[in-house]
Design a protein around this motif. Structure first.
Motif, mmCIF file in Angstrom:
data_model
loop_
_atom_site.group_PDB
_atom_site.id
_atom_site.type_symbol
_atom_site.label_atom_id
_atom_site.label_comp_id
_atom_site.label_asym_id
_atom_site.label_seq_id
_atom_site.Cartn_x
_atom_site.Cartn_y
_atom_site.Cartn_z
ATOM 1 N N SER A 1 12.061 19.675 28.370
ATOM 2 C CA SER A 1 11.852 18.353 28.976
ATOM 3 C C SER A 1 10.369 18.081 29.194
ATOM 4 N N ASP A 2 9.600 19.114 29.536
ATOM 5 C CA ASP A 2 8.157 18.939 29.735
ATOM 6 C C ASP A 2 7.456 18.524 28.455
ATOM 7 N N LEU A 3 7.935 19.024 27.320
ATOM 8 C CA LEU A 3 7.282 18.726 26.046
ATOM 9 C C LEU A 3 7.463 17.271 25.612
ATOM 10 N N ARG A 4 8.254 16.516 26.348
ATOM 11 C CA ARG A 4 8.388 15.082 26.080
ATOM 12 C C ARG A 4 7.352 14.274 26.851
ATOM 13 N N ASP A 5 6.635 14.946 27.740
ATOM 14 C CA ASP A 5 5.614 14.293 28.567
ATOM 15 C C ASP A 5 4.252 14.444 27.879
ATOM 16 N N PRO A 6 3.652 13.333 27.422
ATOM 17 C CA PRO A 6 2.373 13.419 26.699
ATOM 18 C C PRO A 6 1.268 14.107 27.510
ATOM 19 N N LYS A 7 1.247 13.909 28.817
ATOM 20 C CA LYS A 7 0.223 14.544 29.653
ATOM 21 C C LYS A 7 0.388 16.073 29.608
ATOM 22 N N ASN B 1 -0.761 17.355 26.231
ATOM 23 C CA ASN B 1 -2.225 17.372 26.153
ATOM 24 C C ASN B 1 -2.802 18.572 26.900
ATOM 25 N N GLN B 2 -2.226 18.891 28.053
ATOM 26 C CA GLN B 2 -2.701 20.037 28.825
ATOM 27 C C GLN B 2 -2.432 21.348 28.081
ATOM 28 N N THR C 1 -2.113 21.676 24.850
ATOM 29 C CA THR C 1 -3.011 21.673 23.701
ATOM 30 C C THR C 1 -4.418 22.101 24.107
ATOM 31 N N ALA C 2 -4.901 21.592 25.231
ATOM 32 C CA ALA C 2 -6.241 21.964 25.711
ATOM 33 C C ALA C 2 -6.316 23.461 26.006
ATOM 34 N N GLU C 3 -5.282 24.008 26.626
ATOM 35 C CA GLU C 3 -5.262 25.449 26.918
ATOM 36 C C GLU C 3 -5.199 26.268 25.638
ATOM 37 N N MET C 4 -4.424 25.823 24.687
ATOM 38 C CA MET C 4 -4.335 26.531 23.410
ATOM 39 C C MET C 4 -5.689 26.512 22.697
ATOM 40 N N ASN C 5 -6.380 25.382 22.742
ATOM 41 C CA ASN C 5 -7.703 25.289 22.124
ATOM 42 C C ASN C 5 -8.694 26.253 22.768
ATOM 43 N N LYS C 6 -8.620 26.395 24.102
ATOM 44 C CA LYS C 6 -9.498 27.347 24.787
ATOM 45 C C LYS C 6 -9.202 28.775 24.344
ATOM 46 N N LEU C 7 -7.917 29.093 24.219
ATOM 47 C CA LEU C 7 -7.547 30.443 23.799
ATOM 48 C C LEU C 7 -7.959 30.720 22.359
ATOM 49 N N ILE C 8 -7.779 29.744 21.498
ATOM 50 C CA ILE C 8 -8.194 29.899 20.099
ATOM 51 C C ILE C 8 -9.704 30.103 20.030
ATOM 52 N N SER C 9 -10.446 29.335 20.809
ATOM 53 C CA SER C 9 -11.900 29.478 20.843
ATOM 54 C C SER C 9 -12.301 30.837 21.400
ATOM 55 N N ALA C 10 -11.605 31.286 22.424
ATOM 56 C CA ALA C 10 -11.905 32.584 23.026
ATOM 57 C C ALA C 10 -11.763 33.705 22.012
ATOM 58 N N VAL C 11 -10.669 33.676 21.278
ATOM 59 C CA VAL C 11 -10.422 34.701 20.263
ATOM 60 C C VAL C 11 -11.476 34.617 19.159
ATOM 61 N N ALA C 12 -11.825 33.409 18.740
ATOM 62 C CA ALA C 12 -12.808 33.233 17.663
ATOM 63 C C ALA C 12 -14.183 33.748 18.072
ATOM 64 N N VAL C 13 -14.611 33.439 19.288
ATOM 65 C CA VAL C 13 -15.926 33.898 19.753
ATOM 66 C C VAL C 13 -15.946 35.418 19.851
ATOM 67 N N ARG C 14 -14.912 35.988 20.439
ATOM 68 C CA ARG C 14 -14.877 37.445 20.575
ATOM 69 C C ARG C 14 -14.848 38.133 19.201
ATOM 70 N N LYS C 15 -14.052 37.601 18.307
ATOM 71 C CA LYS C 15 -13.948 38.179 16.963
ATOM 72 C C LYS C 15 -15.294 38.127 16.252
ATOM 73 N N GLU C 16 -15.970 36.996 16.311
ATOM 74 C CA GLU C 16 -17.274 36.854 15.660
ATOM 75 C C GLU C 16 -18.292 37.790 16.298
ATOM 76 N N ARG C 17 -18.279 37.876 17.617
ATOM 77 C CA ARG C 17 -19.209 38.771 18.318
ATOM 78 C C ARG C 17 -18.974 40.216 17.885
ATOM 79 N N GLU C 18 -17.716 40.621 17.867
ATOM 80 C CA GLU C 18 -17.393 41.995 17.488
ATOM 81 C C GLU C 18 -17.706 42.256 16.011
ATOM 82 N N ASN C 19 -17.458 41.261 15.151
ATOM 83 C CA ASN C 19 -17.786 41.413 13.725
ATOM 84 C C ASN C 19 -19.283 41.642 13.517
#
Length: 92
Positions: A15-21, A24-25, A27-45
């Motif tokens: 039911s929550d996934l029918r609420d655009p707000k 969006n929240q 999606t924003a959290e997923m983007n932060k996590l994706i960025s976190a993994v990318a930065v750490r991976k690049e740093r470690e590489n």
């Protein structure tokens, strides 16, 4: 007492996934996590510590730690990291 067990996470948020707000929240959290993994991976590489990346990018080590945890950070920090990492990817 009846115990209710969820077998599918989607059921929990259906039911929550029918609420655009909410979407969006999430999606924003997923983007932060994706960025976190990318930065750490690049740093470690590159074989860098958080401190080394921070010095190269012109930010504090604590900001690198926050990025890698997926925490909220300032646009200024994001911009500095992005600029530095892009320059590295382009042979800088």
């Amino acid at each position: 007492m009846n115990k209710i067990c969820l077998t599918d996470v989607d059921d929990l948020f259906s039911s929550d996934l029918r609420d655009p707000k909410f979407v969006n929240q999430v999606t924003a959290e997923m983007n932060k996590l994706i960025s976190a993994v990318a930065v750490r991976k690049e740093r470690e590489n590159c074989g860098w510590t958080q401190q080394e990346l921070a010095e190269r990018a012109g930010v504090l080590q604590s900001m690198i730690a926050r990025v890698e945890k997926g925490a909220n950070i300032s646009m200024n920090t994001i911009s500095k990291l992005r600029t530095f990492l892009e320059s590295q990817l382009n042979g800088g």
